[in-house]
Design a protein around this motif. Sequence first.
Motif, PDB file in Angstrom:
ATOM      1  N   MET A   1       0.947  -1.189   0.025  1.00  7.56           N
ATOM      2  CA  MET A   1      -0.184  -0.016   0.077  1.00  7.56           C
ATOM      3  C   MET A   1       0.801   1.339  -0.064  1.00  7.56           C
ATOM      4  N   LYS A   2       0.406   2.344  -1.086  1.00 11.75           N
ATOM      5  CA  LYS A   2       1.233   3.467  -0.959  1.00 11.75           C
ATOM      6  C   LYS A   2       0.870   4.485   0.224  1.00 11.75           C
ATOM      7  N   PRO A   3       1.794   5.281   0.508  1.00 14.57           N
ATOM      8  CA  PRO A   3       1.154   6.194   1.549  1.00 14.57           C
ATOM      9  C   PRO A   3       0.086   7.161   1.089  1.00 14.57           C
ATOM     10  N   SER A   4      -0.123   7.289  -0.107  1.00 18.22           N
ATOM     11  CA  SER A   4      -1.384   8.359  -0.350  1.00 18.22           C
ATOM     12  C   SER A   4      -2.598   7.427  -0.487  1.00 18.22           C
ATOM     13  N   ASP A   5      -2.433   6.013  -0.398  1.00 15.77           N
ATOM     14  CA  ASP A   5      -3.700   5.141  -0.558  1.00 15.77           C
ATOM     15  C   ASP A   5      -4.068   5.170   1.081  1.00 15.77           C
ATOM     16  N   LEU A   6      -3.129   5.238   2.005  1.00 19.45           N
ATOM     17  CA  LEU A   6      -3.329   5.188   3.557  1.00 19.45           C
ATOM     18  C   LEU A   6      -4.109   6.341   3.895  1.00 19.45           C
ATOM     19  N   ASN A   7      -3.573   7.565   3.328  1.00 16.59           N
ATOM     20  CA  ASN A   7      -4.062   8.782   3.896  1.00 16.59           C
ATOM     21  C   ASN A   7      -5.533   9.024   3.277  1.00 16.59           C
ATOM     22  N   GLU A   8      -5.808   8.476   2.109  1.00 18.53           N
ATOM     23  CA  GLU A   8      -7.170   8.482   1.714  1.00 18.53           C
ATOM     24  C   GLU A   8      -8.198   7.462   2.546  1.00 18.53           C
ATOM     25  N   GLN A   9      -7.601   6.291   2.978  1.00 20.30           N
ATOM     26  CA  GLN A   9      -8.392   5.732   3.608  1.00 20.30           C
ATOM     27  C   GLN A   9      -8.765   6.021   4.983  1.00 20.30           C
ATOM     28  N   LYS A  10      -7.666   6.751   5.845  1.00 25.11           N
ATOM     29  CA  LYS A  10      -7.902   7.545   6.894  1.00 25.11           C
ATOM     30  C   LYS A  10      -9.219   8.678   6.683  1.00 25.11           C
ATOM     31  N   LEU A  11      -8.805   9.308   5.640  1.00 29.05           N
ATOM     32  CA  LEU A  11      -9.906  10.458   5.581  1.00 29.05           C
ATOM     33  C   LEU A  11     -11.276   9.895   5.465  1.00 29.05           C
ATOM     34  N   SER A  12     -11.582   8.726   4.662  1.00 28.47           N
ATOM     35  CA  SER A  12     -12.859   8.511   4.401  1.00 28.47           C
ATOM     36  C   SER A  12     -13.199   7.783   5.809  1.00 28.47           C
ATOM     37  N   THR A  13     -12.509   7.223   6.479  1.00 28.51           N
ATOM     38  CA  THR A  13     -12.902   6.792   8.025  1.00 28.51           C
ATOM     39  C   THR A  13     -13.426   7.913   8.765  1.00 28.51           C
ATOM     40  N   LEU A  14     -12.677   9.129   8.713  1.00 27.23           N
ATOM     41  CA  LEU A  14     -12.916  10.213   9.565  1.00 27.23           C
ATOM     42  C   LEU A  14     -14.293  10.948   9.290  1.00 27.23           C
ATOM     43  N   VAL A  15     -14.409  11.027   7.743  1.00 28.97           N
ATOM     44  CA  VAL A  15     -15.530  11.478   7.322  1.00 28.97           C
ATOM     45  C   VAL A  15     -16.807  10.625   7.724  1.00 28.97           C
ATOM     46  N   GLU A  16     -16.717   9.172   7.365  1.00 29.00           N
ATOM     47  CA  GLU A  16     -17.719   8.296   7.945  1.00 29.00           C
ATOM     48  C   GLU A  16     -18.066   8.711   9.565  1.00 29.00           C
ATOM     49  N   LEU A  17     -17.010   8.829  10.226  1.00 28.81           N
ATOM     50  CA  LEU A  17     -17.278   8.971  11.729  1.00 28.81           C
ATOM     51  C   LEU A  17     -18.015  10.336  11.966  1.00 28.81           C
ATOM     52  N   ILE A  18     -17.656  11.323  11.146  1.00 22.29           N
ATOM     53  CA  ILE A  18     -18.360  12.649  11.397  1.00 22.29           C
ATOM     54  C   ILE A  18     -19.932  12.485  11.136  1.00 22.29           C
ATOM     55  N   ARG A  19     -19.741  11.845   9.899  1.00 25.34           N
ATOM     56  CA  ARG A  19     -21.439  11.471   9.477  1.00 25.34           C
ATOM     57  C   ARG A  19     -22.067  11.016  10.453  1.00 25.34           C
ATOM     58  N   LEU A  20     -21.826   9.879  11.095  1.00 19.35           N
ATOM     59  CA  LEU A  20     -22.359   8.912  12.112  1.00 19.35           C
ATOM     60  C   LEU A  20     -22.813   9.807  13.288  1.00 19.35           C
ATOM     61  N   THR A  21     -21.770  10.372  13.595  1.00 20.16           N
ATOM     62  CA  THR A  21     -21.698  11.335  14.809  1.00 20.16           C
ATOM     63  C   THR A  21     -22.996  12.393  14.570  1.00 20.16           C
ATOM     64  N   LYS A  22     -23.047  12.933  13.442  1.00 20.57           N
ATOM     65  CA  LYS A  22     -24.069  13.977  13.211  1.00 20.57           C
ATOM     66  C   LYS A  22     -25.375  13.409  13.027  1.00 20.57           C
ATOM     67  N   SER A  23     -25.550  12.240  12.381  1.00 19.26           N
ATOM     68  CA  SER A  23     -27.070  11.712  12.220  1.00 19.26           C
ATOM     69  C   SER A  23     -27.447  10.737  13.544  1.00 19.26           C
ATOM     70  N   GLU A  24     -26.524  10.408  14.314  1.00 19.60           N
ATOM     71  CA  GLU A  24     -27.067   9.397  15.497  1.00 19.60           C
ATOM     72  C   GLU A  24     -26.674   9.771  16.819  1.00 19.60           C
ATOM     73  N   GLU A  25     -26.126  10.905  17.042  1.00 19.37           N
ATOM     74  CA  GLU A  25     -25.627  11.342  18.327  1.00 19.37           C
ATOM     75  C   GLU A  25     -26.753  12.218  18.911  1.00 19.37           C
TER      76      GLU A  25
END
Length: 79
Positions: A1-25
């Motif tokens: 895995m290239k470093p850029s792939d890792l960053n992209e994955q981290k970013l989408s996880t973060l976005v997902e977390l924000i989305r979940l927090t916003k709609s369910e908390e």
Amino acid sequence: MKPSDLNEQKLSTLVELIRLTKSEEMNCEDLLDHVAGYADAFAKGLPVQPESEPVQHHLSICPECLEEFQALVEVLRQH
Ligand SMILES: [Zn+2]
């Protein structure tokens, strides 16, 4: 895995977390800040706005707030 792939994955996880927090908390206190606007639109038969989705979600999981909401809609409909 290239470093850029890792960053992209981290970013989408973060976005997902924000989305979940916003709609369910949303808690009962948060709901009170938003329920009047939603009840007003609901009583008038207006379409649900995207910002009301957390309100709808909370009402679907919290019978106490749902009761409050229904009482509020009843009052609004009498005016
Ligand atoms: Zn509640």
